[in-house]
Enzyme design. Structure first.
Site, short mmCIF file in Angstrom:
data_model
loop_
_atom_site.label_atom_id
_atom_site.label_comp_id
_atom_site.label_asym_id
_atom_site.label_seq_id
_atom_site.Cartn_x
_atom_site.Cartn_y
_atom_site.Cartn_z
CG HIS A 1 -1.79 1.15 1.36
ND1 HIS A 1 -3.34 0.87 1.13
CD2 HIS A 1 -1.75 2.61 1.37
CE1 HIS A 1 -4.04 2.29 0.94
NE2 HIS A 1 -3.03 3.07 1.26
CG HIS B 1 -4.38 0.10 -3.90
ND1 HIS B 1 -3.49 0.87 -3.52
CD2 HIS B 1 -4.76 -0.46 -2.92
CE1 HIS B 1 -3.30 0.53 -2.39
NE2 HIS B 1 -4.25 -0.08 -1.99
#
Ligand code: DOR
Ligand code: ZN
Length: 345
Positions: free
Chosen positions: A137, A175
């Site tokens: 992340h 992402h």
């Protein structure tokens, strides 16, 4: 005009399936479309050892509706005191496919995340040696850094030195939302890949403030300005094997989204393939959809491609405002919109 498209069965390389009643409510949506999924370990408590990974895998398998063929790929949640031997054992025994690095407090249930990457030296050396992917992340968490800059700053301050220090470590930047991320991954060696969500291909940050605060368009990393959306879109449809499908479907009960302090996360699993396919169609590269959805991910992870196929047909689909399962109400991505493709199966 193409009216039907059939591709090798795809996988979702980043999803939140949760636990308990929520797991039961959402897992069928992912299992219907995808053969396998990389399942995020940010439960309470997080998945920090082999026993917890095995137990969570069993709970997922039991929650999959009858007749669906779905394999969850489990992920070890890294903490400051993660044990390299436990991680290596979990990988070698086939329990874990990867480890996840959440910077502490970056997002939902990341309080146990890593406070300083230098604490992971032994873990990262081990992962590099055994070929186990590190899923990141990629946002710094310092309050003084603007929320829209947190990914770019992470790349500069943490990721670039990490790639330099561990040149053979397989890394997935999860992402991605910025031109900086798309460029960094494209320019790195083949050991660096990235997942891309449907929402970051479709919305920019205006969607979060469209006529009022729109909690269902809020996820982390937060959507950025239009030029970043276009850069991420270009990467996704480029045909490069470094970019692959990862929905980051992250369900939260409606009351936890529509709140004075709403949770981050977009529940996109129910119409994930329809959503991505629309993007490849708009870009005029339907022929590259299969690579992104079904080939680049398994090749990066060193796993076999799936057998079998799925078909989507050109046909309008109305996305409901809400999806209700027992006591759980969820608002899906694209709620109230009409999509152009129908997933046939
Ligand atoms: O929007 C998000 N939701 N981003 C994350 O990183 C975590 C996820 C969640 O677990 O809800
Ligand atoms: Zn996620």
């Amino acid at each position: 005009m193409t009216t039907q498209i059939t591709i090798r069965r795809p996988d979702d390389w980043h999803v939140h399936l949760r636990d308990g009643e929520m797991l039961k409510a959402v897992v069928g949506h992912t299992a219907r479309q995808f053969a396998r999924a990389i399942v995020m370990p940010n439960l309470t408590p997080p998945v920090v050892n082999v026993a917890a990974g095995l137990a969570y895998r069993d709970r997922i398998v039991s929650a999959v509706p009858a007749g669906m063929d779905f394999t969850p790929l489990m992920v070890f949640y890294l903490t400051d005191d993660a044990d390299p031997a436990e991680i290596a054992r979990g990988y070698e025994e086939g329990v874990f496919a990867a480890c996840k690095l959440y910077p502490a407090h970056a997002t939902t249930n990341s309080a146990h995340g890593v406070t300083d990457i230098r604490k992971l030296t032994g873990v990262l050396e081990t992962m590099q040696r055994i070929g186990m992917p590190l899923l990141i992340h990629g946002e710094v968490t310092h309050r003084e850094v603007d929320i829209f800059d947190r990914e770019a700053v992470f790349i500069e301050q943490i990721l670039a030195p990490l790639v330099r220090d561990y040149p053979a470590l397989k890394i997935v930047l999860e992402h991605i939302t910025t031109a900086e991320a798309a460029d960094f991954v494209a320019e790195s060696g083949p050991q660096i890949g990235a997942t891309i969500t449907p929402q970051h291909l479709i919305i920019n940050r205006n969607a979060i403030f469209d006529g009022g605060i729109r909690p269902h368009a809020y996820c982390l990393p937060v959507a950025k300005r239009e030029r970043h959306r276009l850069a991420v879109r270009k990467a996704a449809v480029s045909g490069s094997p470094k970019f692959f499908l990862g929905t980051d479907s992250a369900p939260h009960e409606i009351g936890r989204k529509e709140s004075a302090c709403g949770c981050a996360g977009i529940f996109n699993a129910p119409y994930a393939l329809e959503s991505y396919l629309q993007v490849f169609e708009e870009e005029g590269v339907l022929d590259r959809f299969e690579g992104f959805a079904s080939e680049h991910g398994p090749r990066f992870y060193g796993l076999p491609l799936n057998e079998g196929t799925v078909t989507l047909q050109r046909e309008e689909v109305s996305v409901p405002e809400k999806i209700v399962d027992g006591d759980i109400t969820l608002v899906p991505f694209h709620a109230g919109e009409t999509l152009r493709w129908r997933f046939i199966g």
